[in-house]
Design a protein around this motif. Structure first.
Motif, PDB file in Angstrom:
ATOM      1  N   ARG A  41       0.822  -1.217   0.000  1.00  0.00           N
ATOM      2  CA  ARG A  41       0.000   0.000   0.000  1.00  0.00           C
ATOM      3  C   ARG A  41       0.853   1.263   0.000  1.00  0.00           C
ATOM      4  O   ARG A  41       0.434   2.296  -0.483  1.00  0.00           O
ATOM      5  CB  ARG A  41      -0.922   0.007   1.225  1.00  0.00           C
ATOM      6  N   ARG A  42       2.064   1.200   0.570  1.00  0.00           N
ATOM      7  CA  ARG A  42       2.944   2.381   0.662  1.00  0.00           C
ATOM      8  C   ARG A  42       4.280   2.062  -0.011  1.00  0.00           C
ATOM      9  O   ARG A  42       5.341   2.014   0.633  1.00  0.00           O
ATOM     10  CB  ARG A  42       3.157   2.770   2.126  1.00  0.00           C
ATOM     11  N   PRO A  43       4.270   1.857  -1.301  1.00  0.00           N
ATOM     12  CA  PRO A  43       5.482   1.408  -2.003  1.00  0.00           C
ATOM     13  C   PRO A  43       6.605   2.439  -2.018  1.00  0.00           C
ATOM     14  O   PRO A  43       7.773   2.080  -1.944  1.00  0.00           O
ATOM     15  CB  PRO A  43       4.976   1.106  -3.417  1.00  0.00           C
ATOM     16  N   VAL A  44       6.262   3.711  -2.120  1.00  0.00           N
ATOM     17  CA  VAL A  44       7.302   4.735  -2.237  1.00  0.00           C
ATOM     18  C   VAL A  44       8.149   4.784  -0.968  1.00  0.00           C
ATOM     19  O   VAL A  44       9.388   4.827  -1.020  1.00  0.00           O
ATOM     20  CB  VAL A  44       6.676   6.106  -2.532  1.00  0.00           C
ATOM     21  N   VAL A  45       7.474   4.795   0.190  1.00  0.00           N
ATOM     22  CA  VAL A  45       8.200   4.838   1.460  1.00  0.00           C
ATOM     23  C   VAL A  45       9.102   3.606   1.607  1.00  0.00           C
ATOM     24  O   VAL A  45      10.279   3.712   1.995  1.00  0.00           O
ATOM     25  CB  VAL A  45       7.210   4.918   2.644  1.00  0.00           C
ATOM     26  N   ALA A  46       8.559   2.426   1.291  1.00  0.00           N
ATOM     27  CA  ALA A  46       9.331   1.194   1.426  1.00  0.00           C
ATOM     28  C   ALA A  46      10.545   1.198   0.503  1.00  0.00           C
ATOM     29  O   ALA A  46      11.659   0.827   0.906  1.00  0.00           O
ATOM     30  CB  ALA A  46       8.441  -0.007   1.121  1.00  0.00           C
ATOM     31  N   LEU A  47      10.347   1.638  -0.734  1.00  0.00           N
ATOM     32  CA  LEU A  47      11.461   1.630  -1.696  1.00  0.00           C
ATOM     33  C   LEU A  47      12.513   2.682  -1.331  1.00  0.00           C
ATOM     34  O   LEU A  47      13.720   2.452  -1.520  1.00  0.00           O
ATOM     35  CB  LEU A  47      10.939   1.871  -3.108  1.00  0.00           C
ATOM     36  N   LEU A  48      12.081   3.821  -0.810  1.00  0.00           N
ATOM     37  CA  LEU A  48      13.055   4.824  -0.370  1.00  0.00           C
ATOM     38  C   LEU A  48      13.897   4.294   0.791  1.00  0.00           C
ATOM     39  O   LEU A  48      15.119   4.515   0.836  1.00  0.00           O
ATOM     40  CB  LEU A  48      12.334   6.115   0.031  1.00  0.00           C
ATOM     41  N   CYS A  49      13.254   3.601   1.710  1.00  0.00           N
ATOM     42  CA  CYS A  49      13.996   2.983   2.825  1.00  0.00           C
ATOM     43  C   CYS A  49      15.012   1.965   2.298  1.00  0.00           C
ATOM     44  O   CYS A  49      16.166   1.918   2.751  1.00  0.00           O
ATOM     45  CB  CYS A  49      13.036   2.304   3.790  1.00  0.00           C
ATOM     46  N   ALA A  50      14.578   1.144   1.321  1.00  0.00           N
ATOM     47  CA  ALA A  50      15.467   0.138   0.749  1.00  0.00           C
ATOM     48  C   ALA A  50      16.652   0.797   0.043  1.00  0.00           C
ATOM     49  O   ALA A  50      17.800   0.354   0.181  1.00  0.00           O
ATOM     50  CB  ALA A  50      14.698  -0.751  -0.225  1.00  0.00           C
ATOM     51  N   LEU A  51      16.377   1.881  -0.710  1.00  0.00           N
ATOM     52  CA  LEU A  51      17.454   2.577  -1.409  1.00  0.00           C
ATOM     53  C   LEU A  51      18.431   3.216  -0.436  1.00  0.00           C
ATOM     54  O   LEU A  51      19.653   3.186  -0.642  1.00  0.00           O
ATOM     55  CB  LEU A  51      16.861   3.652  -2.334  1.00  0.00           C
ATOM     56  N   LEU A  52      17.903   3.808   0.627  1.00  0.00           N
ATOM     57  CA  LEU A  52      18.768   4.434   1.622  1.00  0.00           C
ATOM     58  C   LEU A  52      19.673   3.394   2.281  1.00  0.00           C
ATOM     59  O   LEU A  52      20.888   3.595   2.421  1.00  0.00           O
ATOM     60  CB  LEU A  52      17.908   5.139   2.676  1.00  0.00           C
ATOM     61  N   LEU A  53      19.080   2.269   2.685  1.00  0.00           N
ATOM     62  CA  LEU A  53      19.872   1.214   3.314  1.00  0.00           C
ATOM     63  C   LEU A  53      20.908   0.643   2.341  1.00  0.00           C
ATOM     64  O   LEU A  53      22.035   0.327   2.731  1.00  0.00           O
ATOM     65  CB  LEU A  53      18.954   0.091   3.809  1.00  0.00           C
ATOM     66  N   SER A  54      20.533   0.518   1.068  1.00  0.00           N
ATOM     67  CA  SER A  54      21.470   0.010   0.060  1.00  0.00           C
ATOM     68  C   SER A  54      22.631   0.969  -0.131  1.00  0.00           C
ATOM     69  O   SER A  54      23.793   0.547  -0.257  1.00  0.00           O
ATOM     70  CB  SER A  54      20.742  -0.212  -1.270  1.00  0.00           C
ATOM     71  N   LEU A 103       9.862  -6.447  -2.536  1.00  0.00           N
ATOM     72  CA  LEU A 103       8.987  -7.075  -3.524  1.00  0.00           C
ATOM     73  C   LEU A 103       7.540  -6.591  -3.420  1.00  0.00           C
ATOM     74  O   LEU A 103       6.935  -6.233  -4.448  1.00  0.00           O
ATOM     75  CB  LEU A 103       9.064  -8.603  -3.402  1.00  0.00           C
ATOM     76  N   PRO A 104       6.919  -6.552  -2.219  1.00  0.00           N
ATOM     77  CA  PRO A 104       5.540  -6.024  -2.155  1.00  0.00           C
ATOM     78  C   PRO A 104       5.453  -4.576  -2.635  1.00  0.00           C
ATOM     79  O   PRO A 104       4.471  -4.187  -3.282  1.00  0.00           O
ATOM     80  CB  PRO A 104       5.184  -6.129  -0.667  1.00  0.00           C
ATOM     81  N   ALA A 105       6.502  -3.779  -2.330  1.00  0.00           N
ATOM     82  CA  ALA A 105       6.487  -2.376  -2.752  1.00  0.00           C
ATOM     83  C   ALA A 105       6.547  -2.272  -4.276  1.00  0.00           C
ATOM     84  O   ALA A 105       5.828  -1.458  -4.888  1.00  0.00           O
ATOM     85  CB  ALA A 105       7.679  -1.639  -2.125  1.00  0.00           C
ATOM     86  N   VAL A 106       7.393  -3.090  -4.902  1.00  0.00           N
ATOM     87  CA  VAL A 106       7.469  -3.071  -6.365  1.00  0.00           C
ATOM     88  C   VAL A 106       6.145  -3.530  -6.967  1.00  0.00           C
ATOM     89  O   VAL A 106       5.639  -2.930  -7.932  1.00  0.00           O
ATOM     90  CB  VAL A 106       8.627  -3.969  -6.849  1.00  0.00           C
ATOM     91  N   LEU A 107       5.554  -4.579  -6.400  1.00  0.00           N
ATOM     92  CA  LEU A 107       4.264  -5.065  -6.893  1.00  0.00           C
ATOM     93  C   LEU A 107       3.191  -3.991  -6.732  1.00  0.00           C
ATOM     94  O   LEU A 107       2.343  -3.783  -7.622  1.00  0.00           O
ATOM     95  CB  LEU A 107       3.861  -6.335  -6.148  1.00  0.00           C
ATOM     96  N   GLY A 108       3.190  -3.312  -5.578  1.00  0.00           N
ATOM     97  CA  GLY A 108       2.215  -2.243  -5.362  1.00  0.00           C
ATOM     98  C   GLY A 108       2.409  -1.090  -6.325  1.00  0.00           C
ATOM     99  O   GLY A 108       1.435  -0.516  -6.836  1.00  0.00           O
ATOM    100  N   LEU A 109       3.677  -0.744  -6.590  1.00  0.00           N
ATOM    101  CA  LEU A 109       3.971   0.384  -7.476  1.00  0.00           C
ATOM    102  C   LEU A 109       3.534   0.096  -8.918  1.00  0.00           C
ATOM    103  O   LEU A 109       2.875   0.931  -9.558  1.00  0.00           O
ATOM    104  CB  LEU A 109       5.470   0.689  -7.428  1.00  0.00           C
ATOM    105  N   VAL A 110       3.878  -1.103  -9.408  1.00  0.00           N
ATOM    106  CA  VAL A 110       3.518  -1.402 -10.809  1.00  0.00           C
ATOM    107  C   VAL A 110       2.017  -1.625 -10.968  1.00  0.00           C
ATOM    108  O   VAL A 110       1.444  -1.304 -12.022  1.00  0.00           O
ATOM    109  CB  VAL A 110       4.307  -2.638 -11.319  1.00  0.00           C
ATOM    110  N   SER A 111       1.371  -2.169  -9.913  1.00  0.00           N
ATOM    111  CA  SER A 111      -0.084  -2.363 -10.020  1.00  0.00           C
ATOM    112  C   SER A 111      -0.807  -1.021 -10.021  1.00  0.00           C
ATOM    113  O   SER A 111      -1.870  -0.879 -10.644  1.00  0.00           O
ATOM    114  CB  SER A 111      -0.592  -3.240  -8.873  1.00  0.00           C
ATOM    115  N   ARG A 112      -0.251  -0.015  -9.325  1.00  0.00           N
ATOM    116  CA  ARG A 112      -0.846   1.327  -9.345  1.00  0.00           C
ATOM    117  C   ARG A 112      -0.821   1.930 -10.752  1.00  0.00           C
ATOM    118  O   ARG A 112      -1.674   2.756 -11.103  1.00  0.00           O
ATOM    119  CB  ARG A 112      -0.076   2.256  -8.398  1.00  0.00           C
TER     120      ARG A 112
END
Length: 828
Positions: A17-30, A399-408
């Motif tokens: 449901r909140r893909p942007v926040v999750a992906l930003l967290c993943a990018l920051l940690l990466s 993965l859920p964030a990517v799925l949520g983003l592309v489904s949007r």
């Protein structure tokens, strides 16, 4: 476990449901992970494989402080005439000695010096015996030269055979150091000459090693090599060059293995999902998880070793397996008409739960390996265990964030991505389950008969590549020198301690006889004979006898021997200060003259692990006059400790890994019978692998032995996925087999790709890991796709018959010939 599964589903739905926040967290940690990992370096030093608490490690560091560098930078001149080769050595030596990192250069043997003083090393009693034999022969010759003398007994001439004395003193240091007739390290047949340069810093310092090798190469480039012959050229070998070459080889292997693994995984994922976007969805969490893992490695260790350097490829293959199961389940649910968020929640609740169990079990296995005291195994186990858990976290976040983003953005899976074609093999297994179970049992039983032929390779080529050019040339140099370049060094503090150590080691060598792994023992004091004044008197008497020897009756060989003897009896006594500089320097530490070192030269090939273990036993435990044990140091002893440690720990790690996996599965799956059932294919495939190894000529060694606990932890998830899916209400065997079997096949193949990339490594130990892992994954794949499903059906059928419940009165049960829903319960 249900709560854990529910939590995973909730987290996945939240990130969907909140893909942007999750992906930003993943990018920051990466980004943070990559920043922390940017200075990681490769450490291939064997000494660092052992804990610093080991005596052999402490001893070698003490040795480097007192004695300086072990080993040499060796320059080999090739394809020249003997005179030209000697001239090259004479010209090069002063130029190398002028380099700031070189302590001294050795180009000549002490052969002439020790040959001229050889008789001083005989005892006074043996010198008297020499005098007696020569006197007896001269008397006999004079008598028979007299025409008036009649020998009534016709006695034979007294023997001048001194082979008994040669044998008595033949194994000593002086004899070994003077055995070669050439004063130079020269091989006329191979047209080679050797120049030995002793650096002042350890070869473990790779920065210094590269610097000194570059400086030596610079000196060689400044030389006009053409004056030594039209085909004359040079090569560099020795400890320092070998370390650099080994480091370069492993670095190349890492690059090749990682690249090949990435390409193969990409290719398989595209064939599996038939969608470039799906490939990206699977790899995005893997990339993030690896970045986080290597960030942790950068903080915890700051470097990677021989094994952990390849963990990127290995963890990548293992991580992709989770993505295949999770995304595959998501796509199947979408194909059934389930919405994106609901499909994500369902996939991460059930398939994600099984993936979590698998990751926990694999991580636990790796952590058991991390209890090893061998640094390479411990770091591999800890990093791999942490990496498995981090990868699951990355999948839940990314993965859920990517799925949520592309489904949007309106993406829906293509029909080909959501379709699951029923596998014909599933129906064959259903119909021929009994036959397949029996045939599988017979094959496995046949393989078990080969277990007595299983072998362990004690050659240490698994730790170092003996086929590198510098290693091959180094062995040729050892033959030219006549003994090993890398002796074991016993540290002492006085001449008295030196004498005690030499005497004890020589006694051990004599006691062991042909089983001794010591070539000779030398100390500075042992190279100076005792009672020289007394012996000089006897030698003068022998010299007087030799003057009377009639040369006219001698052949050319005997005349040469006589001339040599006459020179030897005129030699004068000498002290330590009179020894050739090349000899003294080998026993002098940094900036000191002297004492404190006993050199023990091994007779065995240092690639022979068993021989090095025997050498370690032979040289250790010498008692000094004050009762302290003498400290022996050398790479041979470090190697022996590595081999002893692996041999000692291997059974405990294997048992610990198996027990830990069983307990973990018992707890997470909620029942011992279910845990044993899920573990069955792993155990069967491992025993089948052990039986297969002798048939395909694969042996265990000191590195690939770690594949067994790794296989235990990484193959058990296939059984978990199959059993948990079959246990779901209303499951159909053929449908579950087609869907889960495809995912299992993909997961094992990608795991095999991660390890199998090592099969392309030039390093023999890493190559053997790839070969054995591929055999293991292949055997497990066969068991999982054929034997285990057939066994589940047989057990389920027997359970129904035992309960005598009509098949028509139960729902969600097994039906013969694949007609209808089949579901063996985990308890079966």
């Amino acid at each position: 476990m249900h709560r854990v599964e529910h939590t995973m589903g909730v987290l996945a739905a939240h990130n969907h449901r909140r893909p942007v926040v999750a992906l930003l967290c993943a990018l920051l940690l990466s980004g943070v992970g990559l920043l922390l990992a940017r200075n990681l370096s490769l450490n291939a030093n064997l000494v660092d494989l052992l804990p610093r608490s080991f005596q052999s490690v402490q001893a070698i560091h003490t040795l480097e402080e007192r004695f300086g560098a072990l080993g040499w930078v060796v320059v080999v001149g090739e394809d020249g005439d003997p005179e030209q080769l000697q001239q090259f050595a004479d010209d090069l030596a002063p130029r190398l000695e002028a380099l700031p990192g070189i302590r001294y250069v050795e180009i000549t043997r002490p052969s002439s010096f020790f040959r001229s003083h050889a008789l001083y090393f005989l005892s006074p009693e043996d010198l008297k015996e020499v005098e007696r034999r020569i006197d007896a022969r001269l008397t006999w010759e004079k008598q028979h030269a007299n025409p008036l003398y009649v020998d009534l007994e016709e006695s034979p001439p007294p023997s001048l055979d001194f082979s008994d004395l040669e044998k008595k003193y033949g194994g000593g240091a002086v004899t070994r150091l003077s055995s070669n007739p050439s004063d130079y390290y020269l091989d006329p047949a191979e047209r080679r000459v050797v120049v030995l340069a002793k650096p002042d810093t350890s070869s473990a310092d790779l920065t210094f090693s590269r610097k000194i090798i570059d400086e030596v190469q610079g000196v060689l480039k400044q030389q006009d090599l053409s004056k030594y012959g039209p085909r004359f050229h040079t090569e560099i070998t020795g400890t320092f060059q070998k370390k650099i070459d080994q480091q370069a080889q492993i670095t190349r292997d890492v690059a090749v293995a990682s690249s090949v693994a990435t390409v193969l995984v990409l290719l398989y994922l595209f064939l599996h999902f038939r969608s470039a976007l799906a490939v990206g969805m699977v790899l995005a969490p893997v990339g993030a998880g690896l970045a986080w893992t290597y960030g942790i490695v950068g903080v915890a260790y700051g470097q990677v070793n021989l094994l952990t350097a390849f963990l990127g490829a290995i963890l990548g293959g293992l991580g992709v397996e989770h993505g295949i199961h999770l995304l595959g389940r998501y796509l199947n649910l979408r194909g059934e008409g389930v919405g994106s968020e609901a499909a994500t929640r369902e996939a991460f609740t059930h398939t994600g739960g099984a993936a979590l169990v698998s990751a926990l079990v694999a991580a636990l296995t790796f952590f058991v390996l991390g209890t090893s005291r061998l640094q390479a195994f411990r770091e591999f186990g800890v990093i791999a265990g942490v990496g498995m858990l981090v990868l699951i976290l990355a999948y839940v976040l990314v993965l859920p964030a990517v799925l949520g983003l592309v489904s949007r953005h309106g993406w829906t899976p293509r029909k080909t991505s959501t379709e699951t074609t029923q596998a014909p093999l599933g129906r064959i297994i259903t119909r021929r389950r009994g036959l397949l179970t029996v045939v599988s049992a017979v094959i496995v039983a046949g393989l078990l008969t080969q277990l007595p032929r299983l072998k362990f390779d004690y050659n240490v080529s698994s730790l170092e590549d003996e086929h590198l050019d510098s290693f091959v040339l180094d062995r040729a140099v050892n033959k030219i020198i006549g003994y090993s370049q890398l002796p074991v060094v016993v540290l002492t503090d006085s001449r008295e301690e030196e004498a005690v150590v030499v005497k004890e080691l020589q006694a051990r060598k004599q006691q062991l006889g042909a089983d001794s792994k010591v070539d000779f023992v030398a100390s500075l004091e042992s190279l100076v004979p005792q009672e020289q004044a007394r012996k000089q008197v006897i030698l003068k008497d022998i010299g007087k006898l030799l003057k009377d020897v009639p040369e006219g009756q001698l052949d050319d060989a005997q005349k040469q021997q006589l001339a040599e003897l006459r020179r030897q009896v005129t030699a004068t006594p000498y002290s330590v200060a009179d020894l050739p500089p090349g000899v003294r320097q080998q026993f002098e530490g940094r900036g000191a003259k002297g004492t404190g070192f006993v050199l023990v030269y091994p007779s065995a090939n240092q690639s022979d692990g068993q021989a090095m273990r025997q050498l370690a036993k032979e040289v250790r435990g010498v008692k000094l006059p004050d009762g302290r044990p003498a400290v022996a140091a050398g790479e041979s002893l470090v190697l022996a400790d590595i081999l002893d440690l692996v041999s000692h720990e291997a059974p405990f790690i294997l048992l610990g890994a198996t027990g830990a996996v069983l307990v973990a599965m018992w707890i997470t799956l909620g029942g011992l019978r279910t845990a044993l059932l899920c573990l069955t294919p792993t155990v069967v495939s491992l025993f089948a692998l052990l039986g297969l190894m002798p048939l395909v000529n694969v042996e265990f060694n000191y590195l690939n032995i770690l594949v067994i606990p790794v296989l235990i932890g990484t193959t058990v998830d296939a059984g978990v996925h199959l059993v948990t899916r079959l246990a779901s209400p209303g499951s159909d065997f053929v449908q579950v087999y087609s869907e889960t079997g495809k995912a299992i096949c993909g997961g094992l193949l990608t795991s095999a790709v991660g390890f199998g990339a090592l099969f392309l490594a030039d390093h023999p130990g890493l190559n053997s890991i790839g070969a054995l892992a591929n055999l293991g994954f292949g055997m497990n794949l066969l068991i999982m796709l054929v034997t285990f499903p057939a066994l589940l059906l047989v057990l389920s059928e027997r359970k129904r018959r035992r309960r005598a419940v009509p098949s028509s009165s139960r729902g969600g049960h097994l039906v013969d010939e694949g007609q209808g829903p089949h579901r063996p319960t985990p308890a079966s």
